[in-house]
Motif scaffolding. Sequence first.
Motif, short mmCIF file in Angstrom:
data_model
loop_
_atom_site.label_atom_id
_atom_site.label_comp_id
_atom_site.label_asym_id
_atom_site.label_seq_id
_atom_site.Cartn_x
_atom_site.Cartn_y
_atom_site.Cartn_z
N VAL A 113 -2.02 -9.49 -3.49
CA VAL A 113 -2.46 -8.55 -2.46
C VAL A 113 -2.05 -7.13 -2.84
CG1 VAL A 113 -2.34 -7.92 -0.02
CG2 VAL A 113 -2.21 -10.32 -0.70
N PRO A 114 -3.00 -6.21 -3.01
CA PRO A 114 -2.63 -4.81 -3.29
C PRO A 114 -1.84 -4.23 -2.13
CG PRO A 114 -4.96 -5.22 -3.73
CD PRO A 114 -4.46 -6.41 -2.98
N THR A 115 -0.69 -3.65 -2.45
CA THR A 115 0.23 -3.15 -1.44
C THR A 115 0.66 -1.73 -1.79
OG1 THR A 115 1.06 -5.41 -1.14
CG2 THR A 115 2.40 -3.62 -0.23
N ILE A 116 0.59 -0.84 -0.83
CA ILE A 116 1.02 0.55 -1.06
C ILE A 116 2.52 0.64 -0.78
CG2 ILE A 116 0.78 2.95 -0.33
CD1 ILE A 116 -2.14 2.39 0.28
N SER A 117 3.29 1.02 -1.80
CA SER A 117 4.75 1.04 -1.67
C SER A 117 5.34 2.44 -1.62
CB SER A 117 5.38 0.25 -2.82
OG SER A 117 5.02 0.81 -4.08
N GLU A 118 4.67 3.41 -2.24
CA GLU A 118 5.17 4.79 -2.26
C GLU A 118 4.00 5.76 -2.27
OE1 GLU A 118 9.26 4.36 -4.95
OE2 GLU A 118 7.37 4.89 -5.92
N MET A 139 0.91 0.10 -10.40
CA MET A 139 0.11 1.22 -10.89
C MET A 139 0.31 2.45 -10.02
SD MET A 139 -3.76 0.73 -9.48
CE MET A 139 -4.05 2.46 -9.85
N LEU A 140 -0.07 3.60 -10.57
CA LEU A 140 -0.10 4.86 -9.84
C LEU A 140 -1.55 5.32 -9.76
CD1 LEU A 140 2.92 6.81 -11.40
CD2 LEU A 140 2.89 5.50 -9.26
N PHE A 141 -1.99 5.64 -8.56
CA PHE A 141 -3.31 6.24 -8.35
C PHE A 141 -3.08 7.70 -7.98
CE2 PHE A 141 -6.84 6.80 -5.02
CZ PHE A 141 -7.72 7.33 -5.94
N ILE A 143 0.57 1.61 -5.99
CA ILE A 143 0.03 0.34 -5.52
C ILE A 143 0.60 -0.78 -6.38
CG2 ILE A 143 -2.06 -0.98 -5.01
CD1 ILE A 143 -3.61 1.67 -5.00
N THR A 144 1.16 -1.77 -5.72
CA THR A 144 1.76 -2.91 -6.41
C THR A 144 1.17 -4.21 -5.87
OG1 THR A 144 3.58 -3.04 -4.81
CG2 THR A 144 3.93 -1.65 -6.74
N SER A 145 1.50 -5.32 -6.53
CA SER A 145 1.17 -6.63 -6.00
C SER A 145 2.22 -7.01 -4.98
CB SER A 145 1.17 -7.68 -7.12
OG SER A 145 0.16 -7.40 -8.06
N ASP A 146 1.77 -7.54 -3.85
CA ASP A 146 2.73 -7.97 -2.84
C ASP A 146 3.57 -9.10 -3.40
OD1 ASP A 146 2.66 -10.13 -0.07
OD2 ASP A 146 3.95 -8.39 -0.26
#
Length: 345
Positions: free
Chosen positions: A186-191, A310-312, A339-342
């Motif tokens: 699951v793509p997860t926004i962490s920062e 990754m960084l977008f 964006i990371t994997s949950d």
Amino acid sequence: MGSIIRIPKPVYILSAATVAGQHEKNGPLGEYFDIIGDKDDTFGCDTWEKTESEMQRLALSRALNYAALRDTDLEAILAGDLLNQCAGSCYGLVSFDAPFLGLFGACSTAAEALLLSALLCSAHINRCAAVSSSHNASAERQFRYPLEYGGQRAPTAQWTVTGAGAFILTSIQDDLIKSSYSKGAVPTISEVLIGKSLDAGIKDANNMGAAMAPAAADTLLRYFKESSLLPSDFDMILTGDLGFEGSNILCDLTAAKGLDISSVHCDGGLIIYDRTGQDKHAGGSGCGCSAVVLAAQVLRAIRTGQITNMLFVGTGALMNPTVIQQGGTIPGIAHLVRITSDPTS
């Protein structure tokens, strides 16, 4: 100075959907787009501006369908485009029964919308949508010349992408069970890191990559200095949309400060078209470019485990046609979303 904001609780990208035109269909990512336009990219509308609105409506409708949600389940829609007063978003999303926030960040709008949506979902609301779009014909006649003019494009010019991307964000883990989109990781926004507007003195509206690259370099340099991470810690640094000119400038600027991103850097404007086969000069641009690249290809790679971290970095040229005609310069902006994997997926 502006610091990295760490999202205090998981914010998931529950679903994403894309709408694209014929030029985009014929590019390297064509097979990944959800909805493709008719042969003249009008989507059944009688003006280009109405077309762009319809593209946003279609993208958000499809993203909601993937998430198994209705518009009334959304607590906010954050959307923007390149048209005056964000007309593409305002008219395109007026039928959705959800609170609306209009954004303008030029080509960085997708990143800006995701950044703000993640902050809202982590602290104040449960679900929201982030939407952005551009259309080649509507953007060209607003910022440069109508297509009928037949003006010659400079080698540094980028081709405005006909595309729209919509993302559904949630902080409710139970939503993942219902979504047909979020199978696998699951793509997860962490920062997130909010960009600073920088003016490098560029006046050429046909070289937006040069205007945006210094802002992208500033954002990345700030991020890596504060985080103490290295580019090698990431599977990808996706910028959008610097194109050929801007990507080279970005890598030169960061390398001059001791930060080599070349091995993991990728630019949405470079990969959406076949630069030689499709004759797009310096590549793609527009609010729709990074949105459809991220939604169609990159998030897919996260879900399948090919990318885990990754960084977008969404880049934008904050130009106004009137100011450019008066001899003004073009400030640039770059917003960062990690964006990371949950880890629980």
